[in-house]
Design a protein around this motif. Structure first.
Motif, PDB file in Angstrom:
ATOM      1  N   TYR A  84       0.838  -1.196   0.000  1.00 27.38           N
ATOM      2  CA  TYR A  84       0.000   0.000   0.000  1.00 27.38           C
ATOM      3  C   TYR A  84       0.876   1.249   0.000  1.00 27.38           C
ATOM      4  O   TYR A  84       1.871   1.327   0.715  1.00 27.38           O
ATOM      5  CB  TYR A  84      -0.921   0.011   1.222  1.00 27.38           C
ATOM      6  N   GLY A  85       0.507   2.212  -0.828  1.00 29.61           N
ATOM      7  CA  GLY A  85       1.269   3.453  -0.899  1.00 29.61           C
ATOM      8  C   GLY A  85       0.429   4.581  -1.463  1.00 29.61           C
ATOM      9  O   GLY A  85      -0.806   4.494  -1.487  1.00 29.61           O
ATOM     10  N   ARG A  86       1.114   5.605  -1.940  1.00 27.69           N
ATOM     11  CA  ARG A  86       0.409   6.783  -2.460  1.00 27.69           C
ATOM     12  C   ARG A  86       0.865   7.080  -3.879  1.00 27.69           C
ATOM     13  O   ARG A  86       2.043   6.957  -4.223  1.00 27.69           O
ATOM     14  CB  ARG A  86       0.651   7.991  -1.566  1.00 27.69           C
ATOM     15  N   CYS A 145      10.636  -4.725  -8.742  1.00 28.15           N
ATOM     16  CA  CYS A 145      11.671  -4.556  -7.731  1.00 28.15           C
ATOM     17  C   CYS A 145      11.285  -3.440  -6.781  1.00 28.15           C
ATOM     18  O   CYS A 145      10.380  -2.643  -7.065  1.00 28.15           O
ATOM     19  CB  CYS A 145      13.040  -4.288  -8.355  1.00 28.15           C
ATOM     20  N   LEU A 146      11.971  -3.393  -5.645  1.00 28.04           N
ATOM     21  CA  LEU A 146      11.761  -2.382  -4.612  1.00 28.04           C
ATOM     22  C   LEU A 146      13.083  -1.677  -4.372  1.00 28.04           C
ATOM     23  O   LEU A 146      14.084  -2.320  -4.062  1.00 28.04           O
ATOM     24  CB  LEU A 146      11.276  -3.035  -3.319  1.00 28.04           C
ATOM     25  N   LEU A 147      13.083  -0.346  -4.498  1.00 30.63           N
ATOM     26  CA  LEU A 147      14.315   0.433  -4.380  1.00 30.63           C
ATOM     27  C   LEU A 147      14.173   1.458  -3.264  1.00 30.63           C
ATOM     28  O   LEU A 147      13.195   2.220  -3.230  1.00 30.63           O
ATOM     29  CB  LEU A 147      14.622   1.151  -5.699  1.00 30.63           C
ATOM     30  N   ALA A 148      15.139   1.487  -2.358  1.00 35.62           N
ATOM     31  CA  ALA A 148      15.137   2.471  -1.278  1.00 35.62           C
ATOM     32  C   ALA A 148      15.682   3.795  -1.800  1.00 35.62           C
ATOM     33  O   ALA A 148      16.771   3.855  -2.381  1.00 35.62           O
ATOM     34  CB  ALA A 148      15.984   1.967  -0.118  1.00 35.62           C
ATOM     35  N   GLU A 149      14.907   4.865  -1.615  1.00 32.20           N
ATOM     36  CA  GLU A 149      15.323   6.209  -2.015  1.00 32.20           C
ATOM     37  C   GLU A 149      14.944   7.184  -0.904  1.00 32.20           C
ATOM     38  O   GLU A 149      13.761   7.443  -0.683  1.00 32.20           O
ATOM     39  CB  GLU A 149      14.675   6.623  -3.332  1.00 32.20           C
ATOM     40  N   VAL A 198      10.602   2.959  -3.442  1.00 33.17           N
ATOM     41  CA  VAL A 198       9.945   3.030  -4.744  1.00 33.17           C
ATOM     42  C   VAL A 198       9.624   1.617  -5.214  1.00 33.17           C
ATOM     43  O   VAL A 198      10.516   0.773  -5.323  1.00 33.17           O
ATOM     44  CB  VAL A 198      10.838   3.739  -5.787  1.00 33.17           C
ATOM     45  N   VAL A 199       8.351   1.363  -5.460  1.00 36.20           N
ATOM     46  CA  VAL A 199       7.909   0.072  -5.986  1.00 36.20           C
ATOM     47  C   VAL A 199       7.832   0.176  -7.507  1.00 36.20           C
ATOM     48  O   VAL A 199       6.995   0.909  -8.043  1.00 36.20           O
ATOM     49  CB  VAL A 199       6.527  -0.317  -5.421  1.00 36.20           C
ATOM     50  N   GLN A 200       8.711  -0.540  -8.190  1.00 33.31           N
ATOM     51  CA  GLN A 200       8.642  -0.621  -9.645  1.00 33.31           C
ATOM     52  C   GLN A 200       7.733  -1.796 -10.005  1.00 33.31           C
ATOM     53  O   GLN A 200       7.970  -2.928  -9.580  1.00 33.31           O
ATOM     54  CB  GLN A 200      10.037  -0.857 -10.229  1.00 33.31           C
ATOM     55  N   HIS A 201       6.683  -1.510 -10.766  1.00 29.77           N
ATOM     56  CA  HIS A 201       5.783  -2.581 -11.185  1.00 29.77           C
ATOM     57  C   HIS A 201       5.446  -2.419 -12.658  1.00 29.77           C
ATOM     58  O   HIS A 201       5.894  -1.466 -13.317  1.00 29.77           O
ATOM     59  CB  HIS A 201       4.518  -2.609 -10.316  1.00 29.77           C
ATOM     60  N   ARG A 202       4.681  -3.340 -13.181  1.00 32.19           N
ATOM     61  CA  ARG A 202       4.448  -3.374 -14.633  1.00 32.19           C
ATOM     62  C   ARG A 202       3.734  -2.143 -15.163  1.00 32.19           C
ATOM     63  O   ARG A 202       3.863  -1.797 -16.324  1.00 32.19           O
ATOM     64  CB  ARG A 202       3.644  -4.628 -15.008  1.00 32.19           C
ATOM     65  N   ARG A 203       2.984  -1.440 -14.305  1.00 32.12           N
ATOM     66  CA  ARG A 203       2.212  -0.290 -14.766  1.00 32.12           C
ATOM     67  C   ARG A 203       2.806   1.046 -14.330  1.00 32.12           C
ATOM     68  O   ARG A 203       2.196   2.080 -14.552  1.00 32.12           O
ATOM     69  CB  ARG A 203       0.764  -0.421 -14.273  1.00 32.12           C
ATOM     70  N   GLU A 256       5.891   3.771   2.416  1.00 31.72           N
ATOM     71  CA  GLU A 256       6.654   4.224   3.568  1.00 31.72           C
ATOM     72  C   GLU A 256       7.327   3.094   4.334  1.00 31.72           C
ATOM     73  O   GLU A 256       8.177   3.341   5.182  1.00 31.72           O
ATOM     74  CB  GLU A 256       5.749   5.024   4.511  1.00 31.72           C
ATOM     75  N   ASP A 257       6.961   1.834   4.052  1.00 32.93           N
ATOM     76  CA  ASP A 257       7.626   0.707   4.703  1.00 32.93           C
ATOM     77  C   ASP A 257       9.093   0.665   4.288  1.00 32.93           C
ATOM     78  O   ASP A 257       9.432   0.940   3.134  1.00 32.93           O
ATOM     79  CB  ASP A 257       6.960  -0.614   4.312  1.00 32.93           C
ATOM     80  N   SER A 258       9.955   0.279   5.208  1.00 32.23           N
ATOM     81  CA  SER A 258      11.371   0.134   4.873  1.00 32.23           C
ATOM     82  C   SER A 258      11.605  -1.207   4.189  1.00 32.23           C
ATOM     83  O   SER A 258      10.782  -2.128   4.278  1.00 32.23           O
ATOM     84  CB  SER A 258      12.228   0.219   6.138  1.00 32.23           C
ATOM     85  N   LEU A 259      12.755  -1.326   3.505  1.00 31.55           N
ATOM     86  CA  LEU A 259      13.097  -2.604   2.886  1.00 31.55           C
ATOM     87  C   LEU A 259      13.202  -3.706   3.932  1.00 31.55           C
ATOM     88  O   LEU A 259      12.809  -4.846   3.685  1.00 31.55           O
ATOM     89  CB  LEU A 259      14.413  -2.484   2.113  1.00 31.55           C
ATOM     90  N   ARG A 260      13.747  -3.387   5.099  1.00 26.38           N
ATOM     91  CA  ARG A 260      13.874  -4.391   6.152  1.00 26.38           C
ATOM     92  C   ARG A 260      12.492  -4.880   6.595  1.00 26.38           C
ATOM     93  O   ARG A 260      12.281  -6.080   6.802  1.00 26.38           O
ATOM     94  CB  ARG A 260      14.646  -3.828   7.342  1.00 26.38           C
ATOM     95  N   GLN A 261      11.550  -3.960   6.747  1.00 25.70           N
ATOM     96  CA  GLN A 261      10.192  -4.355   7.135  1.00 25.70           C
ATOM     97  C   GLN A 261       9.563  -5.264   6.084  1.00 25.70           C
ATOM     98  O   GLN A 261       8.919  -6.267   6.408  1.00 25.70           O
ATOM     99  CB  GLN A 261       9.319  -3.117   7.338  1.00 25.70           C
TER     100      GLN A 261
END
Length: 234
Positions: free
Chosen positions: A130-132, A147-151, A156-161, A167-172
């Motif tokens: 979930y995000g904005r 993929c998921l990239l920390a910035e 940042v969630v990269q997806h097909r669209r 706001e969740d961290s990569l560790r979470q």
């Protein structure tokens, strides 16, 4: 049942296609010559079953089945000229193991077994992030994530669209989905099915090749052994 044929021999693919024409309810969604191409096409073709050769160049049938182990769909039906891999095939959860030349009655039996396994499998609830997006709250299914990239303070969630900020961290995320995400670098997670292969640069850095994206994130030395093991590259 949606069936994808994967065999490096055109004549073998043609024979399986002809046999499937005599199998009630079978729909051929593709006929491909290697495992890597098949892996990249799974999201688009959405097969219920794979008719999968074992000895193929590049990603062979066993390596592809290892990548799919634990999934309910697609069901793997090996079609091979060799008996030697039968034990390994069933350890990987294959629905059946057919010896070439494949007989129509055995193919029908294998498809029926795969259909029963699909019908009996428990339905797992879909996982969502979930995000904005442009100020509005949205969600994206985890199986659509590339993929998921920390910035800075976001991921940042990269997806097909497109992209989504969460706001969740990569560790979470890594702790929440330990079997559905693998770490490439301290700032990058990817779903294992997105990993197609590796690219080694002249300076020794190793990049990941991802299904559905030209993005090639770097893999840290610390995480490279786990990625290689996942890809069965040593």
């Amino acid at each position: 049942m949606r069936v994808l044929i994967v065999d490096d021999e055109p004549l073998a693919r043609a024979r399986l296609a002809a046999l499937l024409g005599d199998c009630a309810g079978a729909e051929i969604v593709g006929s491909l010559g290697d495992g890597e191409t098949a892996l990249a096409a799974l999201d688009e073709l959405q097969p219920d079953a794979l008719l999968l050769d074992i000895n193929m160049p590049g990603t062979d049938g066993v390596a592809l089945a290892q990548r799919l182990a634990g999934r309910t769909r697609p069901q793997v039906i090996f079609c091979t000229a060799y008996e030697a891999h039968a034990l390994k095939a069933f350890e990987l959860g294959a629905a059946d193991y057919l010896l070439k030349p494949v007989r129509l009655d055995r193919l029908r039996e294998a498809l029926q077994r795969a259909q029963r396994r699909l019908a009996d499998a428990p339905r797992e609830p879909a996982a969502y992030l979930y995000g904005r997006l442009r100020g509005e709250q949205v969600r994206i299914a985890l199986d659509e994530v590339i993929c998921l990239l920390a910035e800075e303070k976001y991921v940042v969630v990269q997806h097909r669209r497109g992209e989504l900020l969460i706001e969740d961290s990569l560790r979470q995320l890594e702790e929440a989905y330990p079997d559905q995400l693998i770490r490439l670098h301290r700032n990058c997670l990817v779903p294992p099915p997105r990993l197609l292969g590796l690219k080694t640069l002249a300076d020794g850095r190793v990049l990941a090749r991802l299904d559905g994206s030209e993005l090639a994130p770097e893999i840290s030395r610390r995480n490279l052994p786990a990625v290689r093991k996942l890809l069965r590259l040593g």
